[in-house]
Design a protein around this motif. Structure first.
Motif: not given
Length: 337
Positions: A297-315
């Motif tokens: 669960a901790a890993m899922a929350a962390e991966a989701t937070a990082r992927a959300t960050l990447r979603a705007v960093q890469a645009t």
């Protein structure tokens, strides 16, 4: 910790997972498929009040079907659910699906986001788009930013589209003691996106002159009233996947629920009546290990937070033929007020 220096990884680092995009060249929209050809135990958690989904009921722990073969994320609002039919057709053509004796039936849940305000609303992903996304799928790290389900995404719309910024799709993964959890997030939030490590707003609503980030939380609490928006005209959707052995759909559902903690860290406000925030979870079991649900669960929350960050960093910034300008974080680097 400076998230800029972390290798974000990707969901395809989870053994048994492939990702493919279809991006429509006629306007900014598209769809993304997450394939699990061998089948994966799946769950879902819907937190937004205006979801657009397909086949989420079958993922309830008490229901019969235990595994899925793909998840489709799509733009186009409810019209985009057609993409899942194309994905199912591609899977059937490749012999992938639930064996019911007379046929193999692919199980393909889906979720959509609303991007109809970005360009010509009559153009949206269809079955052919879903088929093409499957044909493009691979285990390579997926493209991010203005592609697939993130092509027409925007963030920071509380004070109107004219003050919004470009959203997109991003991926990340976390590995601990030989087990990996990855996430793929298409971020089209009504709210701002924050760096979960610093709490700093990195993309979202801009000031009236468009020259700086507003910080929607401070603006709302300071009495600035948001613009009236139609429910469902936003939405962040995604998939978390792990190579851990999940016992059943209840554990997969718990993983999807925990992943929403990552959204709550990274988006303000999240899970509103204006969003259809939906996250799926997949377990391929390929690591042969189960490190316990607390760590997963901790890993899922962390991966989701990082992927959300990447979603705007890469645009990258976008201007539509209709004159809508959506600046991107990477191209436009204002200072938050």
């Amino acid at each position: 910790m400076n998230s800029q220096h972390i290798d974000p990884g990707s969901i395809t680092r989870v053994a048994g997972i492939e990702v493919g995009h279809f991006t429509d060249t006629r306007r900014p929209t598209g769809c993304t498929v997450v394939l699990a050809r061998a089948g994966a135990i799946a769950g879902v958690d819907v937190r937004g009040a205006a979801p657009g989904t397909r086949e989420t009921d079958l993922l309830a722990p008490g229901n019969l079907v235990n595994e899925v073969h793909a998840i489709v994320l799509s733009g186009g609002s409810a019209f985009g659910l057609d993409a899942a039919s194309g994905a199912a057709r591609w899977l059937e053509a490749h012999g992938v699906g639930l064996d019911v004796g007379v046929a193999r039936v692919p199980i393909v849940p889906a979720a959509v986001l609303f991007d109809l305000m970005v360009g010509d609303a009559s153009i949206r992903p269809d079955a052919a788009a879903g088929y093409a996304a499957c044909a493009a799928a691979s285990s390579q790290a997926p493209a991010e930013g203005n592609v697939g389900a993130g092509a027409g995404a925007a963030v920071g719309k509380l004070f109107g589209m004219a003050r919004a910024m470009k959203g997109g799709i991003g991926s990340a993964s976390v590995t601990v003691d030989g087990v990996t959890v990855g996430a793929l997030i298409a971020c089209n939030a009504v709210g701002d996106v924050l760096d979960a490590n610093t709490g700093k707003v990195i993309a979202g609503a801009r000031t009236e002159d468009g020259l700086a980030l507003l910080d929607s939380r401070r603006a709302l609490l300071g009495g600035e009233l948001p613009q009236s928006l139609l429910p469902g005209t936003n939405t962040t959707i995604g998939v978390v996947a792990t190579d851990a052995v999940l016992a059943d759909k209840a554990q997969a559902q718990r993983l999807a629920l925990a992943a929403h903690d990552g959204l709550a860290r990274s988006i303000f406000p999240a899970h509103t009546q204006l969003d259809g925030d939906t996250l799926f979870a997949l377990g391929t079991g390929r690591s042969g290990r189960h490190p316990g649900m607390l760590l997963l669960a901790a890993m899922a929350a962390e991966a989701t937070a990082r992927a959300t960050l990447r979603a705007v960093q890469a645009t990258r910034s976008l201007t539509t033929p209709q004159g809508l300008y959506l600046p991107a974080m990477a191209d436009w680097l204002p200072q938050s007020t």
